[in-house]
Design an enzyme around this catalytic site. Structure first.
Site, PDB file in Angstrom:
ATOM      1  N   GLU A 236       0.885  -1.167   0.000  1.00 11.92           N
ATOM      2  CA  GLU A 236       0.000   0.000   0.000  1.00 11.92           C
ATOM      3  C   GLU A 236       0.913   1.205   0.000  1.00 11.92           C
ATOM      4  O   GLU A 236       1.546   1.534   1.002  1.00 11.92           O
ATOM      5  CB  GLU A 236      -0.909  -0.037   1.232  1.00 11.92           C
ATOM      6  CG  GLU A 236      -2.119   0.873   1.131  1.00 11.92           C
ATOM      7  CD  GLU A 236      -1.837   2.272   1.608  1.00 11.92           C
ATOM      8  OE1 GLU A 236      -1.590   3.142   0.733  1.00 11.92           O
ATOM      9  OE2 GLU A 236      -1.839   2.511   2.814  1.00 11.92           O
ATOM     10  N   CYS A 270      -1.928   8.922   3.115  1.00 13.51           N
ATOM     11  CA  CYS A 270      -1.742   8.430   1.747  1.00 13.51           C
ATOM     12  C   CYS A 270      -2.988   8.653   0.905  1.00 13.51           C
ATOM     13  O   CYS A 270      -2.903   8.925  -0.289  1.00 13.51           O
ATOM     14  CB  CYS A 270      -1.359   6.949   1.755  1.00 13.51           C
ATOM     15  SG  CYS A 270      -2.501   5.907   2.683  1.00 13.51           S
TER      16      CYS A 270
END
Length: 464
Positions: A236, A270
């Site tokens: 990720e 993020c």
């Protein structure tokens, strides 16, 4: 593993004051090897437990997180600077992950019966694999850990954690919370280690999977190292999420959610909203209201109730985002608010909006991990979608439109990301998959998908 016994120490620093919080010592190679062996032995016992038995302990972890909520939230804020109220929200999210995983694991992990073409019977079983090694960042010191740990414990695996060094205290406190809740010893081990030791863990024969949340550069390195060992990874990585303000958007709603989407967690997320693409029809109104709202944000001590934006987590991170802003300006971007490092203690950076953002600028091409927004004008809705997808990243994104049906169609058929938020800004939801495409990585967490990333999908075929 080598046999080095050198033990270096490092300090954690409070980004609000720039002062030392604590000192920690790196593990020796012998201690690393011992932890791996203990983790494997714990796994061999844990894998024999039923999903329901595991679930009871996972529920207890959720409850224990609430018992430690004040201590854990304050430590996260001290270590990385997030608003205290958001640290409290993070603890609540971790508890929700525990509860969702425990409640739904029996369904997600139950064996499936299949009919065979030759008349036999088939069973698809989901078996645990062993030790799962997680390399996690500092921006959500508890959530990032719980996100991969809880589902893998539910699946029957054991966990090694290499946390970011600046949140080492949180990692150690989580281990204490887990074991206080009744998790058997060594099912969750914190590895306070350096990069060479981390590489050795990836190569270790007892480690069966590797998961990383980090930058694309880190993802390339970890993916390559794990791939060389034929070990599965979940990556990720970063992103440069686009939020579209379409012709028929509710501008006040778009401004409200866009500001929150950019500055939540001090902009260090993020899946934060980073590029704001408004169509020509609404650009001027959105720009005026968005800049006014960003410029009015109260920056200060993250433990103060009225603070809206705290410090960057580290001084080097503030230096990096300021360099990205400066380079973008040198290449044609305009600063509409912010953009200057303030005087005084702590690693603060103001809410900043850049306009005239174009390809070739960091504000367009790269991830700006902090409270800096890129404002881009599109000709129309179609052009806005084109600009949104003109990125090497693909984690999340958003669409503001009063036509929810049309926005949903755009999200399903055209938005090249793993997640899309419509008329909102969102973070993680335990019931929905979390992950991206392109340079934002691969694999999924949450929603039951993460529980099956590191299991042996086993085919059993029976002839009576």
């Amino acid at each position: 593993m080598s046999t080095t016994t050198k033990q270096d120490t490092f300090k954690t620093i409070n980004p609000t004051s720039g002062k030392e919080i604590s000192s920690h010592t790196y593990m020796t190679d012998e201690q690393v090897e011992e932890s791996i062996q203990q983790s494997h032995e714990a796994f061999l016992k844990w894998k024999t437990k039923s999903v329901e038995e595991r679930g009871e302990i996972i529920k207890s972890i959720g409850k224990e997180l609430q018992n430690y909520k004040k201590e854990l939230a304050e430590l996260m804020t001290d270590e990385m600077g997030k608003l205290l109220k958001q640290s409290n929200q993070e603890v609540d999210l971790c508890t929700a992950i525990c509860n969702y995983s425990a409640e739904n694991a029996p369904e997600f992990l139950k064996s499936e019966k299949r009919e065979l073409s030759n008349g036999g019977k088939g069973i698809v079983a989901y078996s645990p694999m062993g030790i799962i090694y997680g390399i996690q960042p500092w921006n959500y010191p508890s959530y990032q850990v719980l996100r991969y740990t809880i589902v893998n414990l539910m699946a029957g695996n054991s966990i090694l954690l290499k946390h970011a060094s600046n949140v080492t205290g949180t990692a150690k406190l989580l281990k204490n919370i887990f074991e206080t809740a009744g998790l058997p010893a060594n099912l969750f081990n914190v590895m306070v280690i350096e990069h060479e030791q981390s590489n050795a863990i990836i190569e270790h024969k007892l480690v069966r999977g590797v998961t990383l949340t980090g930058s694309p550069v880190a993802g390339e390195k970890i993916g390559e190292k794990a791939g060389a060992q034929l070990k599965k990874t979940v990556l990720e990585l970063g992103s440069n999420d686009a939020y579209l303000v379409l012709d028929d958007a509710d501008i006040d709603l778009a401004v409200e959610k866009s500001v929150m989407g950019r500055i939540y967690n001090n902009g260090e997320t993020c899946i934060a909203a980073k590029r704001f693409i408004a169509t020509e029809k609404v650009y001027d109104e959105f720009k005026e209201k968005f800049v006014k709202a960003m410029d009015a944000l109260k920056v200060g001590d993250p433990k103060n109730e009225d603070t809206e934006l705290g410090p960057m987590a580290r001084e080097d991170l503030r230096d990096k985002i300021h360099e990205q802003v400066q380079e973008s300006v040198e290449k044609g971007a305009d600063v509409l608010c912010g953009g200057k490092i303030p005087e005084g203690e702590g690693y603060f950076y103001p809410a900043t909006v850049l306009s005239n953002v174009k390809p070739g600028q960091p504000a367009y091409d790269d991830e700006l991990f902090g409270p800096v927004a890129s404002l881009i004008k599109a000709k129309d809705n179609e052009d806005a979608m084109r600009i949104a997808n003109d990125s090497r990243f693909g984690l999340g994104g958003g669409i503001f439109s009063k036509n929810v049906e049309k926005a949903t169609e755009l999200a399903e058929k055209h938005f090249d990301t793993g997640m899309v938020f419509i008329n909102s800004f969102g973070l993680a939801e335990p019931s929905m998959p979390f992950g991206g495409v392109k340079d934002s990585g691969y694999g999924r967490e949450h929603g039951g998908f993460g529980m099956k990333e590191f299991v042996n999908v086993k085919s059993i075929m029976i002839m009576d």
